[in-house]
Design a protein around this motif. Structure first.
Motif, PDB file in Angstrom:
ATOM      1  N   GLN A 116      29.322  38.632  38.574  1.00 53.25           N
ATOM      2  CA  GLN A 116      28.906  38.292  37.213  1.00 53.25           C
ATOM      3  C   GLN A 116      28.469  36.830  37.141  1.00 53.25           C
ATOM      4  O   GLN A 116      27.478  36.499  36.492  1.00 53.25           O
ATOM      5  CB  GLN A 116      30.066  38.551  36.258  1.00 53.25           C
ATOM      6  CG  GLN A 116      29.685  38.495  34.810  1.00 53.25           C
ATOM      7  CD  GLN A 116      30.782  39.045  33.920  1.00 53.25           C
ATOM      8  OE1 GLN A 116      31.673  39.757  34.368  1.00 53.25           O
ATOM      9  NE2 GLN A 116      30.718  38.723  32.650  1.00 53.25           N
TER      10      GLN A 116
ATOM     11  N   LEU B 218      41.787  47.382  37.530  1.00 46.54           N
ATOM     12  CA  LEU B 218      42.400  47.222  38.846  1.00 46.54           C
ATOM     13  C   LEU B 218      43.809  47.782  38.871  1.00 46.54           C
ATOM     14  O   LEU B 218      44.161  48.550  39.758  1.00 46.54           O
ATOM     15  CB  LEU B 218      42.426  45.743  39.248  1.00 46.54           C
ATOM     16  CG  LEU B 218      43.174  45.420  40.541  1.00 46.54           C
ATOM     17  CD1 LEU B 218      42.483  46.080  41.728  1.00 46.54           C
ATOM     18  CD2 LEU B 218      43.269  43.925  40.740  1.00 46.54           C
TER      19      LEU B 218
ATOM     20  N   PRO C  36      34.156  41.009  41.432  1.00 42.98           N
ATOM     21  CA  PRO C  36      33.443  41.220  40.167  1.00 42.98           C
ATOM     22  C   PRO C  36      33.134  39.913  39.433  1.00 42.98           C
ATOM     23  O   PRO C  36      32.100  39.796  38.779  1.00 42.98           O
ATOM     24  CB  PRO C  36      34.408  42.079  39.342  1.00 42.98           C
ATOM     25  CG  PRO C  36      35.281  42.742  40.339  1.00 42.98           C
ATOM     26  CD  PRO C  36      35.412  41.769  41.476  1.00 42.98           C
TER      27      PRO C  36
ATOM     28  N   ARG D 175      39.716  43.259  30.960  1.00 41.84           N
ATOM     29  CA  ARG D 175      39.194  44.597  31.283  1.00 41.84           C
ATOM     30  C   ARG D 175      39.201  44.844  32.789  1.00 41.84           C
ATOM     31  O   ARG D 175      39.555  45.941  33.242  1.00 41.84           O
ATOM     32  CB  ARG D 175      37.795  44.764  30.708  1.00 41.84           C
ATOM     33  CG  ARG D 175      37.802  44.846  29.179  1.00 41.84           C
ATOM     34  CD  ARG D 175      36.426  44.909  28.542  1.00 41.84           C
ATOM     35  NE  ARG D 175      35.583  45.909  29.142  1.00 41.84           N
ATOM     36  CZ  ARG D 175      34.273  45.755  29.345  1.00 41.84           C
ATOM     37  NH1 ARG D 175      33.664  44.639  28.992  1.00 41.84           N
ATOM     38  NH2 ARG D 175      33.565  46.706  29.901  1.00 41.84           N
ATOM     39  N   LEU D 176      38.812  43.840  33.566  1.00 42.38           N
ATOM     40  CA  LEU D 176      38.827  43.977  35.024  1.00 42.38           C
ATOM     41  C   LEU D 176      40.245  44.193  35.548  1.00 42.38           C
ATOM     42  O   LEU D 176      40.477  45.055  36.403  1.00 42.38           O
ATOM     43  CB  LEU D 176      38.209  42.746  35.685  1.00 42.38           C
ATOM     44  CG  LEU D 176      36.706  42.605  35.571  1.00 42.38           C
ATOM     45  CD1 LEU D 176      36.262  41.212  35.995  1.00 42.38           C
ATOM     46  CD2 LEU D 176      36.010  43.661  36.422  1.00 42.38           C
ATOM     47  N   HIS D 177      41.184  43.412  35.041  1.00 44.34           N
ATOM     48  CA  HIS D 177      42.566  43.554  35.494  1.00 44.34           C
ATOM     49  C   HIS D 177      43.147  44.903  35.086  1.00 44.34           C
ATOM     50  O   HIS D 177      43.882  45.522  35.861  1.00 44.34           O
ATOM     51  CB  HIS D 177      43.419  42.409  34.964  1.00 44.34           C
ATOM     52  CG  HIS D 177      43.225  41.152  35.739  1.00 44.34           C
ATOM     53  ND1 HIS D 177      44.061  40.087  35.631  1.00 44.34           N
ATOM     54  CD2 HIS D 177      42.283  40.781  36.645  1.00 44.34           C
ATOM     55  CE1 HIS D 177      43.653  39.114  36.423  1.00 44.34           C
ATOM     56  NE2 HIS D 177      42.566  39.516  37.034  1.00 44.34           N
TER      57      HIS D 177
ATOM     58  N   ARG E 282      36.609  39.944  29.459  1.00 45.67           N
ATOM     59  CA  ARG E 282      36.118  40.596  30.676  1.00 45.67           C
ATOM     60  C   ARG E 282      37.196  40.591  31.755  1.00 45.67           C
ATOM     61  O   ARG E 282      37.386  41.582  32.450  1.00 45.67           O
ATOM     62  CB  ARG E 282      34.856  39.870  31.168  1.00 45.67           C
ATOM     63  CG  ARG E 282      34.275  40.444  32.416  1.00 45.67           C
ATOM     64  CD  ARG E 282      33.606  41.756  32.148  1.00 45.67           C
ATOM     65  NE  ARG E 282      32.859  42.147  33.337  1.00 45.67           N
ATOM     66  CZ  ARG E 282      32.285  43.288  33.481  1.00 45.67           C
ATOM     67  NH1 ARG E 282      32.318  44.177  32.516  1.00 45.67           N
ATOM     68  NH2 ARG E 282      31.653  43.581  34.573  1.00 45.67           N
ATOM     69  N   ILE E 283      37.912  39.495  31.876  1.00 47.65           N
ATOM     70  CA  ILE E 283      39.015  39.399  32.836  1.00 47.65           C
ATOM     71  C   ILE E 283      40.072  40.446  32.511  1.00 47.65           C
ATOM     72  O   ILE E 283      40.551  41.153  33.393  1.00 47.65           O
ATOM     73  CB  ILE E 283      39.652  37.989  32.812  1.00 47.65           C
ATOM     74  CG1 ILE E 283      38.648  36.915  33.165  1.00 47.65           C
ATOM     75  CG2 ILE E 283      40.876  37.928  33.717  1.00 47.65           C
ATOM     76  CD1 ILE E 283      37.847  37.140  34.399  1.00 47.65           C
TER      77      ILE E 283
END
Length: 183
Positions: free
Chosen positions: A149, A169, A145, A164-166, A161-162
């Motif tokens: 981006q 996951l 991701p 939210r991604l983590h 953003r990191i």
């Protein structure tokens, strides 16, 4: 190499040339070409020489915190001024120059991947990840991701953003059973 980065920041990778670097650095272009066969190779060495240790992995025993800290460091290096646009250009150049691609993979991508997988393996051995979790897939899920981006949508990479991604996951895509959803 410092001149390459300064000039790259000023005029961009597209206008950067060995000749311009040589002129500003007070060196002959032949001297530069003896060491670097292309401007992509010169830019790769220039970027990596200044940031060789910036992407080290912490190991505090808390996988989520360690991954967050490491990816924050990557985002700060790759996705922000002054070098973010030069890293983007370098990855683009790697699509056309097999020597740059091989060197980028050998000197940056593979070591970063190995460190990530090793940290995931340590967490797996400590019971923080499922014993049957595919660690290579985990690396793909963590980095894919960000590269999408960074390279495709070119939206800013942010710490939010990191996070939210983590969260996605580690929590998974299933709804949280604790949150009631009205039909």
């Amino acid at each position: 190499m410092r001149t390459t980065l300064e000039l790259g920041q000023e005029i961009g990778y597209g206008k950067l040339s060995i000749e311009a670097v040589a002129a500003r650095a007070g060196a002959s272009k032949h001297t530069i070409y003896r060491r670097w066969p292309s401007k992509g190779a010169l830019l790769l060495d220039s970027l990596l020489s200044l940031h060789e240790t910036d992407l080290e992995f912490p190991d505090t025993g808390d996988l989520r915190a360690d991954l967050r800290a490491q990816v924050y460091a990557a985002v700060d290096l790759l996705g922000q001024p002054p070098f973010g646009h030069l890293f983007q250009a370098l990855v683009g150049e790697a699509q056309y120059d097999p020597q740059v691609a091989a060197s980028l993979n050998e000197r940056f991508i593979a070591p970063y991947t190995d460190k990530t997988v090793a940290r995931l393996k340590t967490a797996q051995d400590q019971g923080q990840l499922s014993p049957d979790f595919d660690l290579d897939l985990g690396m793909t899920l963590l980095s894919g991701p960000l590269y999408f981006q960074f390279l495709i949508t070119q939206e800013p990479l942010t710490r939010e953003r990191i996070d939210r991604l983590h969260h996605a996951l580690f929590t998974g895509l299933a709804p949280d059973p604790r949150v009631r959803r009205d039909p």
